[in-house]
Design a protein around this motif. Structure first.
Motif, PDB file in Angstrom:
ATOM      1  N   GLY A  75       0.836  -1.203   0.000  1.00 46.30           N
ATOM      2  CA  GLY A  75       0.000   0.000   0.000  1.00 46.30           C
ATOM      3  C   GLY A  75       0.864   1.243   0.000  1.00 46.30           C
ATOM      4  N   GLU A  76       0.350   2.323  -0.619  1.00 48.74           N
ATOM      5  CA  GLU A  76       1.151   3.548  -0.707  1.00 48.74           C
ATOM      6  C   GLU A  76       1.538   4.060   0.670  1.00 48.74           C
ATOM      7  N   GLU A  77       0.628   3.941   1.629  1.00 50.57           N
ATOM      8  CA  GLU A  77       0.908   4.547   2.941  1.00 50.57           C
ATOM      9  C   GLU A  77       1.450   3.573   3.981  1.00 50.57           C
ATOM     10  N   VAL A  92      -2.290  -1.397  -3.615  1.00 48.93           N
ATOM     11  CA  VAL A  92      -3.414  -0.505  -3.284  1.00 48.93           C
ATOM     12  C   VAL A  92      -2.986   0.959  -3.150  1.00 48.93           C
ATOM     13  N   ASP A  93      -3.734   1.831  -3.831  1.00 47.00           N
ATOM     14  CA  ASP A  93      -3.637   3.262  -3.575  1.00 47.00           C
ATOM     15  C   ASP A  93      -4.975   3.704  -3.005  1.00 47.00           C
ATOM     16  N   PRO A  94      -5.019   4.067  -1.738  1.00 45.13           N
ATOM     17  CA  PRO A  94      -6.308   4.404  -1.129  1.00 45.13           C
ATOM     18  C   PRO A  94      -6.967   5.635  -1.726  1.00 45.13           C
ATOM     19  N   ILE A  95      -6.138   6.629  -2.054  1.00 50.32           N
ATOM     20  CA  ILE A  95      -6.624   7.829  -2.739  1.00 50.32           C
ATOM     21  C   ILE A  95      -5.569   8.224  -3.762  1.00 50.32           C
ATOM     22  N   ASP A  96      -5.853   7.905  -5.033  1.00 57.54           N
ATOM     23  CA  ASP A  96      -4.927   8.331  -6.086  1.00 57.54           C
ATOM     24  C   ASP A  96      -5.425   9.688  -6.594  1.00 57.54           C
ATOM     25  N   GLY A  97      -4.550  10.676  -6.478  1.00 58.16           N
ATOM     26  CA  GLY A  97      -4.954  12.056  -6.751  1.00 58.16           C
ATOM     27  C   GLY A  97      -5.045  12.825  -5.438  1.00 58.16           C
ATOM     28  N   THR A  98      -4.133  12.519  -4.538  1.00 53.25           N
ATOM     29  CA  THR A  98      -4.161  13.122  -3.194  1.00 53.25           C
ATOM     30  C   THR A  98      -4.098  14.647  -3.250  1.00 53.25           C
ATOM     31  N   ASP A  99      -3.282  15.177  -4.172  1.00 57.60           N
ATOM     32  CA  ASP A  99      -3.189  16.641  -4.269  1.00 57.60           C
ATOM     33  C   ASP A  99      -4.550  17.246  -4.591  1.00 57.60           C
ATOM     34  N   GLY A 165       1.511  12.579 -17.025  1.00 56.18           N
ATOM     35  CA  GLY A 165       1.681  12.737 -15.580  1.00 56.18           C
ATOM     36  C   GLY A 165       3.139  13.040 -15.303  1.00 56.18           C
ATOM     37  N   THR A 166       3.370  13.713 -14.193  1.00 55.12           N
ATOM     38  CA  THR A 166       4.740  13.924 -13.776  1.00 55.12           C
ATOM     39  C   THR A 166       4.768  14.205 -12.283  1.00 55.12           C
ATOM     40  N   SER A 167       5.944  14.305 -11.755  1.00 53.62           N
ATOM     41  CA  SER A 167       6.089  14.515 -10.313  1.00 53.62           C
ATOM     42  C   SER A 167       7.489  15.041 -10.049  1.00 53.62           C
ATOM     43  N   GLN A 190      -3.518  16.480 -21.419  1.00 56.42           N
ATOM     44  CA  GLN A 190      -4.015  17.011 -20.157  1.00 56.42           C
ATOM     45  C   GLN A 190      -3.336  16.269 -19.003  1.00 56.42           C
ATOM     46  N   ARG A 191      -3.283  16.905 -17.829  1.00 57.60           N
ATOM     47  CA  ARG A 191      -2.821  16.248 -16.621  1.00 57.60           C
ATOM     48  C   ARG A 191      -3.841  16.568 -15.542  1.00 57.60           C
ATOM     49  N   ASN A 192      -4.442  15.532 -14.944  1.00 61.05           N
ATOM     50  CA  ASN A 192      -5.482  15.839 -13.943  1.00 61.05           C
ATOM     51  C   ASN A 192      -5.053  15.496 -12.523  1.00 61.05           C
ATOM     52  N   SER A 194      -4.357  12.490 -11.245  1.00 61.41           N
ATOM     53  CA  SER A 194      -4.571  11.090 -10.869  1.00 61.41           C
ATOM     54  C   SER A 194      -4.166  10.203 -12.041  1.00 61.41           C
ATOM     55  N   GLY A 195      -3.005   9.583 -11.914  1.00 63.60           N
ATOM     56  CA  GLY A 195      -2.539   8.696 -12.983  1.00 63.60           C
ATOM     57  C   GLY A 195      -3.470   7.518 -13.172  1.00 63.60           C
ATOM     58  N   ALA A 196      -3.995   6.994 -12.059  1.00 59.15           N
ATOM     59  CA  ALA A 196      -4.901   5.837 -12.166  1.00 59.15           C
ATOM     60  C   ALA A 196      -6.130   6.192 -12.994  1.00 59.15           C
ATOM     61  N   PHE A 211       1.271   8.874 -20.608  1.00 58.92           N
ATOM     62  CA  PHE A 211       2.702   8.673 -20.337  1.00 58.92           C
ATOM     63  C   PHE A 211       3.056   9.311 -19.010  1.00 58.92           C
ATOM     64  N   GLU A 212       3.862   8.619 -18.236  1.00 56.13           N
ATOM     65  CA  GLU A 212       4.482   9.223 -17.052  1.00 56.13           C
ATOM     66  C   GLU A 212       5.858   8.589 -16.881  1.00 56.13           C
ATOM     67  N   GLU A 213       6.871   9.405 -16.681  1.00 54.33           N
ATOM     68  CA  GLU A 213       8.254   8.916 -16.677  1.00 54.33           C
ATOM     69  C   GLU A 213       8.539   7.997 -15.491  1.00 54.33           C
ATOM     70  N   TRP A 218       1.319   1.177  -7.057  1.00 57.15           N
ATOM     71  CA  TRP A 218      -0.024   1.348  -6.476  1.00 57.15           C
ATOM     72  C   TRP A 218      -0.874   2.352  -7.250  1.00 57.15           C
ATOM     73  N   ASP A 219      -0.194   3.298  -7.949  1.00 55.05           N
ATOM     74  CA  ASP A 219      -0.952   4.243  -8.779  1.00 55.05           C
ATOM     75  C   ASP A 219      -1.462   3.577 -10.046  1.00 55.05           C
ATOM     76  N   ALA A 220      -0.649   2.704 -10.639  1.00 50.10           N
ATOM     77  CA  ALA A 220      -0.851   2.308 -12.044  1.00 50.10           C
ATOM     78  C   ALA A 220      -1.306   0.876 -12.266  1.00 50.10           C
TER      79      ALA A 220
HETATM   80  C1  LIP Z   1      -0.190  10.526  -7.976  1.00 54.63           C
HETATM   81  C2  LIP Z   1      -0.219   9.822  -9.324  1.00 54.63           C
HETATM   82  C3  LIP Z   1       0.170  10.767 -10.443  1.00 54.63           C
HETATM   83  C4  LIP Z   1       1.533  11.315 -10.188  1.00 54.63           C
HETATM   84  C5  LIP Z   1       1.554  12.029  -8.860  1.00 54.63           C
HETATM   85  C6  LIP Z   1       1.134  11.134  -7.707  1.00 54.63           C
HETATM   86  P1  LIP Z   1      -0.972  10.003  -5.489  1.00 54.63           P
HETATM   87  O1  LIP Z   1      -0.496   9.579  -6.983  1.00 54.63           O
HETATM   88  O2  LIP Z   1      -1.516   9.335  -9.582  1.00 54.63           O
HETATM   89  O3  LIP Z   1       0.171  10.093 -11.676  1.00 54.63           O
HETATM   90  O4  LIP Z   1       1.878  12.167 -11.228  1.00 54.63           O
HETATM   91  O5  LIP Z   1       2.862  12.485  -8.611  1.00 54.63           O
HETATM   92  O6  LIP Z   1       2.095  10.099  -7.572  1.00 54.63           O
HETATM   93  O7  LIP Z   1       0.263  10.465  -4.788  1.00 54.63           O
HETATM   94  O8  LIP Z   1      -1.970  11.084  -5.618  1.00 54.63           O
HETATM   95  O9  LIP Z   1      -1.514   8.743  -4.899  1.00 54.63           O
END
Ligand code: LIP
Length: 266
Positions: A75-77, A92-99, A165-167, A190-192, A194-196, A211-213, A218-220
């Motif tokens: 899990g991510e956390e 598992v990613d409990p909340i993908d798109g935390t930002d 996606g990027t980070s 576009q970038r929203n 949430s990679g998932a 694409f994300e580098e 857990w995200d993908a």
């Molecule tokens: C996010 C991913 C996204 C990535 C962000 C972050 P999180 O997952 O869904 O693709 O660009 O940096 O990793 O942190 O919101 O679970």
């Protein structure tokens, strides 16, 4: 979803994942509506975690551990409890798109995948904001709210929008080069956050590629399985040590896969 014979053990895990994604999404959505009271911490530069991430992951982990005690969990956390090779691992990613979640932007989801070896066997992604549940079983197709999913019929990069996606885990150069090449080819991105969700949108035919580098398993993982079962192409994300170290992710509708690979080349 065709009816490839599936083992009863995987069938039980599939139905558990679908029900749990929805239950976890409803818990997350209650906390999203009450987010003014949410404690948010920083894990690093542009990397946040909230009490909602932790509470939702605890719900998922406790339910899965109770139902399938010999399976592994990543899990991510809460980190990794990897099982022996004979048992699959829940990713598992409990909340993908935390930002987005902590900023009050309704673009986030719950992602649950089951990985066995280098295969994603099944998965469920639930977006409670849109009340959309994406699910698949390897070899048995992908669905959105029970209806079959198919990727876009695109044959050119001008036939739709791609996701990027990027980070702060990577430097900007390659992502900016991909964006420039795509725009120069008459495409759009576009970038929203949430990679998932964006990779799931490739499976749903809403985006023609992603694409994300570097992205974490857990995200993908669940979304990659969705794309493949919806007739799309993805890179071999789990090759090498993708499960524990993450990897680059490319996903595309088959008619643009070659062009997308060329645009995203390092
Ligand atoms: C996010 C991913 C996204 C990535 C962000 C972050 P999180 O997952 O869904 O693709 O660009 O940096 O990793 O942190 O919101 O679970």
């Amino acid at each position: 979803m065709d009816s490839r014979p599936i083992s009863p053990a995987l069938d039980a895990r599939f139905h558990a994942a679908v029900a749990l994604a929805r239950d976890a999404g409803h818990l997350a959505h209650r906390m999203f509506r009450d987010r003014d009271r949410l404690v948010v911490e920083s894990k690093g530069l542009q990397d946040r975690v909230s009490a909602a991430d932790r509470a939702v992951e605890a719900l998922i982990r406790d339910r899965l551990t109770g139902l399938f005690p010999d399976d592994g969990f990543l899990g991510e956390e809460s980190g990794a409890r990897l099982s022996d090779a004979a048992h699959p691992v829940w990713v598992v990613d409990p909340i993908d798109g935390t930002d987005c979640f902590v900023a009050g932007i309704p673009v986030w989801c719950v992602s649950i995948a089951l990985v066995r070896g280098t295969q994603v066997e099944l998965g469920a992604i639930y977006d409670p904001n849109a009340d959309e549940l994406f699910a698949f079983r390897r070899g048995a197709g992908a669905t959105l709210d029970g209806r079959p999913l198919r990727v876009a019929p695109a044959t050119a990069l001008t036939d739709g929008v791609a996701g990027l996606g990027t980070s702060q885990r990577v430097t900007p150069e390659r992502t900016l080069a991909v964006a420039r090449r795509l725009l120069e080819a008459g495409g759009m991105f576009q970038r929203n956050g949430s990679g998932a969700l964006m990779i799931a949108y490739v499976a749903a035919g809403r985006l023609i590629g992603y694409f994300e580098e570097h992205i974490n398993a857990w995200d993908a993982a669940a979304a990659i399985g969705l794309v493949r079962e919806a007739g799309g192409w993805t890179n071999d994300f789990l090759a090498g040590d993708g499960l524990t170290r993450g990897n680059e992710v490319l996903a595309a509708a088959p008619g643009v896969a070659a062009a997308w690979r060329a645009i995203c080349a390092a």
